[in-house]
Design an enzyme around this catalytic site. Structure first.
Site, mmCIF file in Angstrom:
data_model
loop_
_atom_site.group_PDB
_atom_site.id
_atom_site.type_symbol
_atom_site.label_atom_id
_atom_site.label_comp_id
_atom_site.label_asym_id
_atom_site.label_seq_id
_atom_site.Cartn_x
_atom_site.Cartn_y
_atom_site.Cartn_z
ATOM 1 N N LYS A 7 0.835 -1.206 0.000
ATOM 2 C CA LYS A 7 0.000 0.000 0.000
ATOM 3 C C LYS A 7 0.874 1.262 0.000
ATOM 4 O O LYS A 7 0.626 2.204 -0.743
ATOM 5 C CB LYS A 7 -0.923 0.022 1.237
ATOM 6 C CG LYS A 7 -1.833 -1.202 1.340
ATOM 7 C CD LYS A 7 -2.807 -1.099 2.500
ATOM 8 C CE LYS A 7 -2.182 -1.127 3.881
ATOM 9 N NZ LYS A 7 -1.506 -2.416 4.204
ATOM 10 N N ARG A 11 -9.525 0.098 9.504
ATOM 11 C CA ARG A 11 -9.080 -1.278 9.722
ATOM 12 C C ARG A 11 -10.136 -2.113 10.427
ATOM 13 O O ARG A 11 -9.866 -3.266 10.765
ATOM 14 C CB ARG A 11 -7.812 -1.263 10.572
ATOM 15 C CG ARG A 11 -6.525 -1.621 9.793
ATOM 16 C CD ARG A 11 -5.397 -1.439 10.750
ATOM 17 N NE ARG A 11 -4.167 -2.092 10.480
ATOM 18 C CZ ARG A 11 -3.104 -1.500 9.932
ATOM 19 N NH1 ARG A 11 -3.175 -0.280 9.470
ATOM 20 N NH2 ARG A 11 -1.966 -2.151 9.837
ATOM 21 N N ARG A 50 11.656 -6.885 5.125
ATOM 22 C CA ARG A 50 11.376 -5.460 4.960
ATOM 23 C C ARG A 50 12.129 -4.600 5.966
ATOM 24 O O ARG A 50 12.140 -4.872 7.154
ATOM 25 C CB ARG A 50 9.873 -5.212 5.115
ATOM 26 C CG ARG A 50 9.510 -3.741 4.988
ATOM 27 C CD ARG A 50 8.045 -3.546 4.836
ATOM 28 N NE ARG A 50 7.338 -3.610 6.112
ATOM 29 C CZ ARG A 50 6.056 -3.314 6.264
ATOM 30 N NH1 ARG A 50 5.337 -2.966 5.218
ATOM 31 N NH2 ARG A 50 5.475 -3.387 7.435
ATOM 32 N N ARG A 59 11.258 -2.742 11.490
ATOM 33 C CA ARG A 59 10.212 -2.382 12.448
ATOM 34 C C ARG A 59 10.069 -3.451 13.524
ATOM 35 O O ARG A 59 10.192 -4.637 13.244
ATOM 36 C CB ARG A 59 8.871 -2.230 11.699
ATOM 37 C CG ARG A 59 8.769 -0.928 10.968
ATOM 38 C CD ARG A 59 7.581 -0.862 10.034
ATOM 39 N NE ARG A 59 6.334 -1.382 10.579
ATOM 40 C CZ ARG A 59 5.154 -1.232 9.973
ATOM 41 N NH1 ARG A 59 5.062 -0.567 8.822
ATOM 42 N NH2 ARG A 59 4.066 -1.737 10.499
ATOM 43 N N ARG A 108 -0.575 -9.770 13.219
ATOM 44 C CA ARG A 108 -1.124 -8.738 12.322
ATOM 45 C C ARG A 108 -1.960 -9.374 11.209
ATOM 46 O O ARG A 108 -2.991 -8.835 10.819
ATOM 47 C CB ARG A 108 0.007 -7.893 11.732
ATOM 48 C CG ARG A 108 0.586 -6.935 12.774
ATOM 49 C CD ARG A 108 1.966 -6.468 12.395
ATOM 50 N NE ARG A 108 1.977 -5.561 11.271
ATOM 51 C CZ ARG A 108 3.044 -5.367 10.482
ATOM 52 N NH1 ARG A 108 4.153 -6.020 10.705
ATOM 53 N NH2 ARG A 108 2.976 -4.511 9.498
HETATM 54 P P1 AMP Z 1 0.913 -0.174 9.575
HETATM 55 O O1 AMP Z 1 2.117 0.676 9.370
HETATM 56 O O2 AMP Z 1 -0.266 0.294 8.774
HETATM 57 O O3 AMP Z 1 1.191 -1.652 9.370
HETATM 58 O O4 AMP Z 1 0.484 0.001 11.106
HETATM 59 C C1 AMP Z 1 1.351 -0.357 12.144
HETATM 60 C C2 AMP Z 1 0.560 -0.576 13.416
HETATM 61 O O5 AMP Z 1 -0.077 0.648 13.803
HETATM 62 C C3 AMP Z 1 -0.576 -1.586 13.328
HETATM 63 O O6 AMP Z 1 -0.130 -2.937 13.474
HETATM 64 C C4 AMP Z 1 -1.451 -1.144 14.482
HETATM 65 O O7 AMP Z 1 -0.907 -1.528 15.734
HETATM 66 C C5 AMP Z 1 -1.347 0.383 14.386
HETATM 67 N N1 AMP Z 1 -2.392 0.894 13.478
HETATM 68 C C6 AMP Z 1 -2.210 1.491 12.262
HETATM 69 N N2 AMP Z 1 -3.374 1.827 11.715
HETATM 70 C C7 AMP Z 1 -4.332 1.433 12.588
HETATM 71 C C8 AMP Z 1 -5.755 1.478 12.577
HETATM 72 N N3 AMP Z 1 -6.445 1.991 11.530
HETATM 73 N N4 AMP Z 1 -6.406 0.994 13.663
HETATM 74 C C9 AMP Z 1 -5.748 0.486 14.717
HETATM 75 N N5 AMP Z 1 -4.406 0.384 14.778
HETATM 76 C C10 AMP Z 1 -3.700 0.848 13.715
#
Ligand code: AMP
Length: 229
Positions: free
Chosen positions: A22, A97, A136, A171, A182
């Protein structure tokens, strides 16, 4: 659709599991469309690195690959969306989400006489996602993704996109346990949002396992744009 593109008012959701690409597609789209990229994960990581209260609250959820509670997340993202000038488009990445977040987004936009125009669902199998996420690395400053060199097994140390070379790191939530969590959260809580958008007739399914440029071509096609500049 083309008229909306020309005025840069498109409001998009980039949807898909972690590691689907994404963020990469968002960077490519930014080169074609004058719209902003709003990544909920980047907003959280910004809070984390600035040591804010919100960042401290989010840390534990993020590290184990759980969703940060809606009471925190929805306000953070919708506040950012509310800063968008009326005629300016945006692409959300990582939000919504769950169905609660999707409903809150719809309601907030409706209050401004706006709506999401298109949801781009990038589909990738779990095995491929696990392979991608374990390789990654990202830049601490600009969040650009990198991978390990297949021959040396080493990741680059400094970003080639930041003026003074941001540090490249893995990360905390790209570890095997967090990734497994996840993906489970994605299938249980996030995937049901697809039905919400499918019913609204704005969902485009995009196979996401091919090369980045090929997926980008499909994304552009789904937006009524051609691949050439
Ligand atoms: P991402 O970079 O999108 O993979 O997000 C990293 C982490 O941030 C996720 O695993 C969640 O812990 C938190 N996070 C990001 N977006 C959301 C969301 N829309 N709702 C809840 N937690 C989120």
């Amino acid at each position: 659709m083309t008229g909306a593109v020309a005025t840069g008012t498109l409001r998009l959701v980039l949807f898909g599991p972690p590691g689907a690409g994404k963020g990469t597609q968002a960077q490519l789209l930014k080169e074609r469309l004058p719209i902003d990229h709003i990544s909920s994960g980047d907003l959280f990581r910004h809070h984390l690195s600035n040591g804010t209260e919100l960042g401290e609250l989010a840390r534990e959820y993020m590290n184990r690959g759980a969703l940060v509670p809606d009471e925190v997340t929805i306000g953070m993202v919708l506040d950012r969306v509310a800063t968008m000038p009326d005629g300016r488009g945006f692409m959300l990445d990582g939000f919504p989400r769950n169905t609660n977040q999707a409903a809150a987004l719809d309601e907030a936009l409706a209050q401004r006489g706006q709506r999401i125009d298109r949801v781009l669902h990038i589909k990738v199998d779990d095995d491929e996602l696990i392979r991608r996420l374990s390789n990654r690395y990202i830049c601490r400053k600009c969040q650009k993704p990198f991978t390990r060199d297949p021959r040396s097994g080493e990741a680059p140390k400094r970003c080639d996109d930041c003026a003074d070379g941001g540090e490249i790191y893995q990360r905390d939530d790209d570890t095997a346990d967090a990734v497994a969590n996840r993906l489970a959260v994605y299938h249980e809580e996030t995937a049901p949002v697809l039905d919400f958008y499918r019913e609204g007739g704005i969902l485009a399914d995009i196979p996401g396992e091919a090369a980045v440029e090929t997926v980008n071509g499909l994304v552009l096609k789904a937006l009524g744009l051609t691949a050439e500049v």
